[in-house]
Design an enzyme around this catalytic site. Structure first.
Site, PDB file in Angstrom:
ATOM      1  N   ASP A  39      27.139  71.313  93.915  1.00  0.00           N
ATOM      2  CA  ASP A  39      26.672  70.105  93.238  1.00  0.00           C
ATOM      3  C   ASP A  39      26.103  69.139  94.281  1.00  0.00           C
ATOM      4  OD1 ASP A  39      26.215  68.034  91.517  1.00  0.00           O
ATOM      5  OD2 ASP A  39      28.207  68.070  90.614  1.00  0.00           O
ATOM      6  N   ASP A  40      24.797  68.938  94.241  1.00  0.00           N
ATOM      7  CA  ASP A  40      24.109  68.007  95.148  1.00  0.00           C
ATOM      8  C   ASP A  40      24.055  68.496  96.599  1.00  0.00           C
ATOM      9  OD1 ASP A  40      24.112  66.508  92.822  1.00  0.00           O
ATOM     10  OD2 ASP A  40      24.955  64.692  93.721  1.00  0.00           O
ATOM     11  N   CYS A  79      22.232  66.901  87.320  1.00  0.00           N
ATOM     12  CA  CYS A  79      23.203  67.932  86.933  1.00  0.00           C
ATOM     13  C   CYS A  79      23.010  68.596  85.569  1.00  0.00           C
ATOM     14  CB  CYS A  79      24.605  67.336  86.954  1.00  0.00           C
ATOM     15  SG  CYS A  79      25.078  66.631  88.528  1.00  0.00           S
ATOM     16  N   ARG A  83      21.845  72.541  84.824  1.00  0.00           N
ATOM     17  CA  ARG A  83      22.827  73.533  84.361  1.00  0.00           C
ATOM     18  C   ARG A  83      22.412  74.188  83.046  1.00  0.00           C
ATOM     19  NH1 ARG A  83      27.803  71.971  87.453  1.00  0.00           N
ATOM     20  NH2 ARG A  83      26.731  70.803  89.073  1.00  0.00           N
ATOM     21  N   LYS A 138      32.888  72.631  87.621  1.00  0.00           N
ATOM     22  CA  LYS A 138      32.317  71.545  86.814  1.00  0.00           C
ATOM     23  C   LYS A 138      31.339  72.074  85.772  1.00  0.00           C
ATOM     24  CE  LYS A 138      28.768  68.086  87.470  1.00  0.00           C
ATOM     25  NZ  LYS A 138      28.127  67.117  88.371  1.00  0.00           N
ATOM     26  N   HIS A 140      29.698  70.199  82.638  1.00  0.00           N
ATOM     27  CA  HIS A 140      28.647  69.182  82.446  1.00  0.00           C
ATOM     28  C   HIS A 140      27.538  69.570  81.453  1.00  0.00           C
ATOM     29  CE1 HIS A 140      27.014  65.369  84.599  1.00  0.00           C
ATOM     30  NE2 HIS A 140      27.369  65.175  83.336  1.00  0.00           N
ATOM     31  N   SER A 163      30.871  65.147  85.904  1.00  0.00           N
ATOM     32  CA  SER A 163      30.889  64.795  87.334  1.00  0.00           C
ATOM     33  C   SER A 163      32.191  64.110  87.750  1.00  0.00           C
ATOM     34  CB  SER A 163      29.708  63.878  87.668  1.00  0.00           C
ATOM     35  OG  SER A 163      28.507  64.574  87.463  1.00  0.00           O
ATOM     36  N   HIS A 226      29.086  66.561  95.559  1.00  0.00           N
ATOM     37  CA  HIS A 226      28.820  65.367  94.756  1.00  0.00           C
ATOM     38  C   HIS A 226      29.820  64.282  95.172  1.00  0.00           C
ATOM     39  CE1 HIS A 226      28.414  62.845  91.155  1.00  0.00           C
ATOM     40  NE2 HIS A 226      27.353  63.552  90.800  1.00  0.00           N
ATOM     41  N   ASP A 278      22.793  72.852  92.345  1.00  0.00           N
ATOM     42  CA  ASP A 278      22.219  72.400  91.062  1.00  0.00           C
ATOM     43  C   ASP A 278      21.056  71.431  91.219  1.00  0.00           C
ATOM     44  OD1 ASP A 278      23.675  70.101  91.827  1.00  0.00           O
ATOM     45  OD2 ASP A 278      24.171  69.618  89.746  1.00  0.00           O
ATOM     46  N   ASN A 279      20.992  70.770  92.372  1.00  0.00           N
ATOM     47  CA  ASN A 279      19.855  69.874  92.684  1.00  0.00           C
ATOM     48  C   ASN A 279      19.982  69.465  94.141  1.00  0.00           C
ATOM     49  OD1 ASN A 279      21.778  67.862  90.673  1.00  0.00           O
ATOM     50  ND2 ASN A 279      21.451  67.185  92.770  1.00  0.00           N
ATOM     51  N   LYS A 296      17.664  64.021  95.473  1.00  0.00           N
ATOM     52  CA  LYS A 296      18.171  64.236  94.117  1.00  0.00           C
ATOM     53  C   LYS A 296      17.512  63.272  93.132  1.00  0.00           C
ATOM     54  CE  LYS A 296      22.396  63.610  91.410  1.00  0.00           C
ATOM     55  NZ  LYS A 296      23.860  63.472  91.419  1.00  0.00           N
TER      56      LYS A 296
END
Ligand SMILES: [Ca+2]
Length: 475
Positions: A39-40, A79, A83, A138, A140, A163, A226, A278-279, A296
């Protein structure tokens, strides 16, 4: 028919059946899949993609034993939309998850919207082929019961539903207590986040071990890096890049533990492991998208191009690099094919089968004509081959409105999107504008509706999973 001939035919049929069951039960059975989804995590945050700050020996080894994808994309800089594409093989706009019901970029606790249960997820496709399926981490994609992973093809779920900043981290934000869930129950609130990565890792290994003798699909969407950033005692304060580096180094450790378990169980040669994010990295907490531009949330490469490594000993050529255009959109149709089935045929799926890219087949090219970069509902850029066009658009800043001219970048020679060559290549601008126009027709843009968009899931009486005090609401 004589008895002798009948016996002979029966023997033939028995042999055919026996060889068929042998073929299915031995090495030819469908492969296992593990998707590790950070995540991130930024493009430049791990060793195989140039990080000199973070020690990632396990990912370095994974890349040496597998294949790096340098031009691997997600479909959104944030996010939830990102996803939705991994799960469905579709652009977020296609499945209505490009924003939440109030126009914000991601889903928030107690939102009415979620991934429509009518969409067919990668887990549902694989489950229909007899896979054991689990998500650890996670989610989301909606926190209403209808939207939880257990309703979207996963046999089990352990993790946080959205998150890790959507809790009591900042009291003034007034979120309900952050839930930790098992399947559909909240089992803890405001869990000790420093323990999440080790706990996810233990859960992941337990699942892999329990299902080593059948095809399995493990989806491991990490909570980190994240914000707020945490790492367990073993990693806290140990990296050269503060809490961000600590979290990344712990994820590297976790990946090593998972690869080690797969090796020890002797299922290496039938397990595809994919590592990506994811990003891109957010501006501020310490991540790096180098050498890409932007962060991001943006449609610069730094927002949406991700580090990606795939490893499958004996199948994916070791120590190689794929520079063809690919992305998370392609994973559902590709994994479906590897499992001996296909993506759903009753609806538009944007992903492509990229098996030739995975296996490094001679002369294999991306099957994708173009990639579209949306920020929420707005189409902002398109890539075709080496060219990326940031579309002309109207921008408002400080009460002033202006038209931003188109920007064209040659990603082969200018991956950092520094030199706008639109004026030198009007033919390319025209061609990419035409692709963008076809995309608008299909998926919409801003206020303009797309003709092939499907409805997101919607729950009328949405409730949060926990109360604003640290007490679970559903126990
Ligand atoms: Ca993210």
């Amino acid at each position: 028919m004589s008895t002798g001939r009948r016996t002979f035919l029966f023997a033939l049929m028995t042999m055919a059946t026996a060889s068929l069951s042998f073929a299915v039960s031995a090495d030819d059975r469908p492969p296992n899949f593990v998707i590790i989804y950070c995540d991130d995590l930024g493009y430049g945050d791990i060793g195989p993609f140039g990080s000199e700050k973070h020690r990632t020996p396990n990912l370095d080894r994974m890349a040496a034993e597998g294949r790096r994808f340098t031009d691997f994309y997600v479909t959104s800089g944030v996010c939830s939309p990102s996803r939705s594409s991994l799960m469905t093989g579709c652009y977020p706009k296609r499945v209505g998850l490009h924003q939440n019901e109030t126009g914000r970029g991601v889903l928030f606790p107690g939102n009415h919207r979620g991934l429509n249960p009518e969409e067919i997820t990668i887990a549902e496709v694989l489950k229909a082929r007899g896979y054991a399926t689990a998500v650890v981490g996670k989610w989301h994609l909606g926190d209403q019961p209808e939207f939880l992973p257990t309703r979207q093809g996963f046999d089990s779920y352990f993790g946080i539903p959205y998150s890790n900043d959507m809790g009591h981290w900042k009291p003034q934000w007034q979120y309900p207590a952050l839930p930790l869930m098992r399947d559909e129950k909240v089992i803890e609130t405001e869990p000790d986040q420093s323990q999440l990565t080790p706990r996810y890792t233990a859960e992941a290994i337990e699942f892999i071990t329990a299902h080593k003798d059948e095809p399995f699909f493990l989806y491991l969407p990490h909570t980190f890096p994240h914000v707020p950033l945490y790492a367990s005692e073993r990693f806290k304060g140990k990296s050269a890049n503060g809490p961000f580096g600590d979290a990344v180094e712990e994820i590297d450790w976790s990946t090593g533990e998972i690869l080690g378990a797969i090796e020890q169980l002797g299922i290496d040669s039938r397990t595809l492991v994919i590592f990506t994010s994811d990003n891109g990295a957010q501006n501020g907490p310490g991540g790096s998208n180098a050498p890409l531009r932007g962060f991001k949330g943006s449609t610069w490469e730094g927002g949406m191009r991700e580090p990606c490594i795939m490893r499958w000993p004996g199948k994916i050529p070791a120590g190689t690099t794929c520079r063809e255009l690919a992305g998370t959109l392609d994973l559902m149709p590709t994994l479906a094919k590897l499992a001996g089935t296909s993506a759903p045929a009753d609806r538009i799926i944007d992903g492509k089968d990229i098996r030739p890219l995975l296996f490094g087949e001679e002369g294999a090219r991306s099957p994708r004509e173009a990639l579209y970069y949306y920020q929420m509902g707005n189409l902002q850029a398109v890539r075709a081959g080496k060219w990326k066009l940031h579309l002309s658009r109207r921008e408002s800043r400080g009460g002033q409105s202006r038209v931003v001219p188109p920007q064209l970048y040659d990603l082969e020679t200018d991956v950092g999107e520094q030199s706008n060559v639109a004026e030198n290549h009007p033919d390319v601008v025209q061609r990419l504008n035409a692709l963008a126009e076809a995309c608008r027709e299909d998926l919409g843009d801003g206020d303009r509706p797309g003709k092939n968009c499907r409805e997101p899931g919607y729950v009328e009486n949405a409730k949060t999973l926990t109360t604003r005090r640290a007490e679970p609401a559903n126990q």
